[in-house]
Design a protein around this motif. Structure first.
Motif, short mmCIF file in Angstrom:
data_model
loop_
_atom_site.label_atom_id
_atom_site.label_comp_id
_atom_site.label_asym_id
_atom_site.label_seq_id
_atom_site.Cartn_x
_atom_site.Cartn_y
_atom_site.Cartn_z
N VAL A 200 26.15 -48.65 -41.12
CA VAL A 200 25.11 -47.63 -40.98
C VAL A 200 25.50 -46.70 -39.83
N PHE A 201 24.81 -45.55 -39.78
CA PHE A 201 25.11 -44.52 -38.79
C PHE A 201 23.83 -44.17 -38.02
N TYR A 202 23.96 -44.22 -36.70
CA TYR A 202 22.81 -44.06 -35.80
C TYR A 202 22.77 -42.63 -35.27
N ILE A 203 21.63 -41.97 -35.47
CA ILE A 203 21.39 -40.64 -34.90
C ILE A 203 20.77 -40.86 -33.52
N PRO A 204 21.54 -40.71 -32.42
CA PRO A 204 21.06 -41.11 -31.08
C PRO A 204 20.22 -40.04 -30.41
N VAL A 205 19.14 -39.64 -31.06
CA VAL A 205 18.26 -38.62 -30.53
C VAL A 205 17.15 -39.29 -29.73
N GLY A 206 16.86 -38.73 -28.56
CA GLY A 206 15.81 -39.28 -27.70
C GLY A 206 14.51 -38.52 -27.90
N ILE A 207 13.67 -38.99 -28.81
CA ILE A 207 12.42 -38.27 -29.12
C ILE A 207 11.54 -38.16 -27.88
N VAL A 208 11.44 -39.24 -27.12
CA VAL A 208 10.59 -39.22 -25.92
C VAL A 208 11.09 -38.16 -24.94
N ASN A 209 12.39 -38.07 -24.75
CA ASN A 209 12.94 -37.09 -23.80
C ASN A 209 12.82 -35.66 -24.32
N ILE A 210 12.92 -35.47 -25.63
CA ILE A 210 12.71 -34.12 -26.18
C ILE A 210 11.31 -33.65 -25.84
N ILE A 211 10.33 -34.51 -26.04
CA ILE A 211 8.95 -34.13 -25.75
C ILE A 211 8.74 -33.95 -24.26
N ARG A 212 9.43 -34.75 -23.47
CA ARG A 212 9.27 -34.67 -22.02
C ARG A 212 9.89 -33.40 -21.45
N PHE A 213 11.08 -33.03 -21.92
CA PHE A 213 11.80 -31.92 -21.30
C PHE A 213 11.67 -30.60 -22.04
N VAL A 214 11.40 -30.63 -23.33
CA VAL A 214 11.31 -29.39 -24.10
C VAL A 214 9.89 -28.86 -24.16
N TYR A 215 8.92 -29.78 -24.21
CA TYR A 215 7.54 -29.35 -24.43
C TYR A 215 6.76 -29.11 -23.14
N ARG A 216 7.23 -29.61 -22.02
CA ARG A 216 6.49 -29.39 -20.78
C ARG A 216 6.78 -28.02 -20.21
N PRO A 217 5.77 -27.33 -19.69
CA PRO A 217 4.35 -27.71 -19.72
C PRO A 217 3.79 -27.65 -21.14
N TYR A 218 2.84 -28.55 -21.44
CA TYR A 218 2.33 -28.70 -22.80
C TYR A 218 1.37 -27.55 -23.14
N THR A 219 1.94 -26.44 -23.55
CA THR A 219 1.12 -25.30 -23.96
C THR A 219 1.04 -25.20 -25.47
N ASN A 220 1.94 -25.88 -26.17
CA ASN A 220 1.97 -25.80 -27.63
C ASN A 220 2.42 -27.16 -28.17
N TYR A 221 1.61 -27.76 -29.03
CA TYR A 221 1.93 -29.08 -29.57
C TYR A 221 2.53 -29.00 -30.97
N ALA A 222 2.90 -27.81 -31.41
CA ALA A 222 3.54 -27.68 -32.72
C ALA A 222 4.84 -28.47 -32.75
N ARG A 223 5.10 -29.13 -33.86
CA ARG A 223 6.25 -30.03 -33.95
C ARG A 223 7.55 -29.32 -34.33
N PHE A 253 20.05 -43.57 -39.68
CA PHE A 253 18.74 -43.92 -39.16
C PHE A 253 18.55 -43.37 -37.75
N LEU A 254 17.29 -43.22 -37.36
CA LEU A 254 16.93 -42.96 -35.96
C LEU A 254 15.90 -43.99 -35.54
N VAL A 255 15.77 -44.18 -34.22
CA VAL A 255 14.84 -45.16 -33.67
C VAL A 255 13.94 -44.46 -32.66
N SER A 256 12.63 -44.60 -32.83
CA SER A 256 11.72 -44.01 -31.84
C SER A 256 10.37 -44.71 -31.87
#
Length: 482
Positions: A200-223, A253-256
């Motif tokens: 299998v092949f692992y997509i090593p994306v950090g969903i938590v860190n994307i939300i932490r660093f890309v979305y802050r400040p939380y002005t828009n919750y669009a996905r 697969f991804l894991v989050s």
């Protein structure tokens, strides 16, 4: 010369019986291709779209563990060297490697199905299932053994931190980072040395860190920003390597553990239709598909610790019938609080504990630990309950429980539908003492599957997550293209 007249039948007859038994099982399940199927155009498309068969669910072969649906259209064909691409030697080597991987998976299926047939036909097998925490201990242990020998994970190297290759290893989302770190440190025996040997092949994306660093400040919750980052990453790896395209993501697969993780695939469900999502938020009413996706246990890991079971009180010293303490977020908890908050000595429900009371010690003294869903279905209280030797009471509709493809949750937990929250005390008091004691013993038996070790060990939490992914890969046969 020794006379083998008498011993030969003793050796020949059991071997003949095994051969006939294997032939019968294979004829029924078709986990290995027969000569009648080789080259059959009904099994593999010969048109310009060689992956056409994978575009329908009929191309997926589901295992005997939990998914009874099965099909014969495996798109796996034998080939000689002349059938492999001759214009590019590296492609030829790659297809040969894929054939070896698929051959190993076919052998694993054969061993598991043979063990499953043994358990059905054995009186010993039926006796050992009584009281077991497993749906079928024979097939599970055989599958886990095959996984230990054959399962290999390739984590793509592309991308930089913190959005890729980094995730939290503590607190509520810790399982996401612990899994990533286990695979990417290079110390895991399941880490593939080369992508061609990967199962299998692992997509090593950090969903938590994307939300932490890309979305802050939380002005828009669009996905859309989250969705675009993951889609762009897959676009890069699918252009550089052939692995995504040849399976349409069925072995990726991804894991989050973040609540937003299921939304990654919502923008283009057709593109991700075969993609394996390993999620804490395993809500069947919101698109979680148990035959494809994996339910990830949610665990709250304190800093500097991994968390592990502790003794707790013996059953005779557990004087509290039911207990819950936590925030009032989510509709389910609001219903629970409205009926039970600080209103009953036996069913103790609190939002914040009074001073001087210890959360873990109260769980250790409780028979049944309430595990209501919050904003989403998953809750770390399930693992906390198991650690305390307390029977978890699941109050979450549509929640696909972790490892439910091998664990029989009915044997060591109680499920109370949301409309029956007012009847919690009546339901729990109605469980006979003998049944409670059996369930509590099974809680202790199942604890090892929820222990987090680093490095991981057989049958612990990380290995169980890998086994769930292994099952999904075992259910899919990637076509060998012409």
């Amino acid at each position: 010369m020794a006379d083998f007249t008498c011993t030969t039948p003793l050796l020949l007859y059991p071997s003949l019986v095994l051969v006939l038994f294997f032939y019968s099982v294979n004829h029924h399940y078709r986990f290995l291709p027969s000569s009648d199927n080789i080259g059959d155009p009904s099994l593999c498309s010969d048109d310009s779209d060689n992956l056409g068969a994978l575009r329908s669910p009929e191309a997926l072969i589901y295992s005997s563990f939990r998914f009874p649906f099965r099909t014969n259209s495996s798109c796996r064909r034998r080939r000689g060297d002349d059938d492999l691409p001759s214009s590019n030697n590296s492609e030829k080597v790659r297809w040969e490697a894929l054939e070896r991987v698929e051959g190993g998976l076919a052998m694993a299926r054969a061993a598991i199905l043979t063990k499953a047939a043994f358990s059905r036909n054995s009186s010993y097998g039926s006796e050992s299932l009584i009281g077991s925490v497993y749906l079928n201990p024979f097939t599970f242990h055989q599958s886990h053994r095959e996984m230990e020998r054959k399962f290999k994970i390739w984590a793509y190297r592309e991308g930089d931190g913190p959005l890729f290759h980094k995730a939290p290893v503590n607190d509520i989302y810790a399982i996401e980072g612990q899994f990533m770190d286990e695979i990417e440190t290079g110390k895991s025996p399941f880490a593939a040395k080369h992508p061609d040997e990967a199962t299998v092949f692992y997509i090593p994306v950090g969903i938590v860190n994307i939300i932490r660093f890309v979305y802050r400040p939380y002005t828009n919750y669009a996905r859309d920003r989250l969705q675009n980052i993951v889609k762009d990453y897959i676009s890069v790896i699918s252009q550089r390597y052939p692995y995504w395209n040849r399976s349409l993501g069925a072995d990726h697969f991804l894991v989050s553990c973040h609540d937003w993780a299921p939304d990654v695939t919502a923008a283009d469900p057709e593109f991700y239709r075969l993609f394996i999502r390993v999620l804490c938020n395993a809500n069947a009413s919101e698109g979680f598909v148990s035959m494809r996706d994996v339910s990830l246990p949610e665990i709250n890991i304190p800093r500097g610790q991994l968390g592990s079971p502790h003794a707790g009180e013996p059953p005779e010293n557990r004087k509290i019938l039911a207990f819950f303490a936590g925030g009032p977020h989510g509709k389910v908890r609001q219903i629970l609080f409205q009926r039970w908050k600080d209103k009953d000595r036996d069913v103790r429900v609190h939002d914040y504990l009074p001073k001087g009371q210890n959360y873990t010690k109260l769980m250790d003294q409780t028979k049944f630990c309430l595990c209501p869903s919050g904003y989403e279905v998953a809750s770390p209280r399930i693992v906390e309950s198991l650690y305390s030797g307390c029977i978890p009471v699941i109050i979450a509709d549509s929640y696909v429980l972790p490892f439910s493809d091998v664990l029989d949750w009915k044997k060591f937990s109680v499920h109370i539908p949301i409309p029956k929250i007012p009847e919690i005390k009546k339901i729990l008091e109605g469980i006979p003492e003998g049944e409670y004691l059996r369930m509590q013993r099974r809680v202790l038996q199942v604890q090892r599957h929820f222990v987090l070790n680093r490095p991981s060990k057989p049958f612990d939490m990380l290995r169980m997550v890998m086994h769930s992914i292994w099952l999904r890969r075992l259910n899919v046969r990637v076509p060998i293209l012409q």
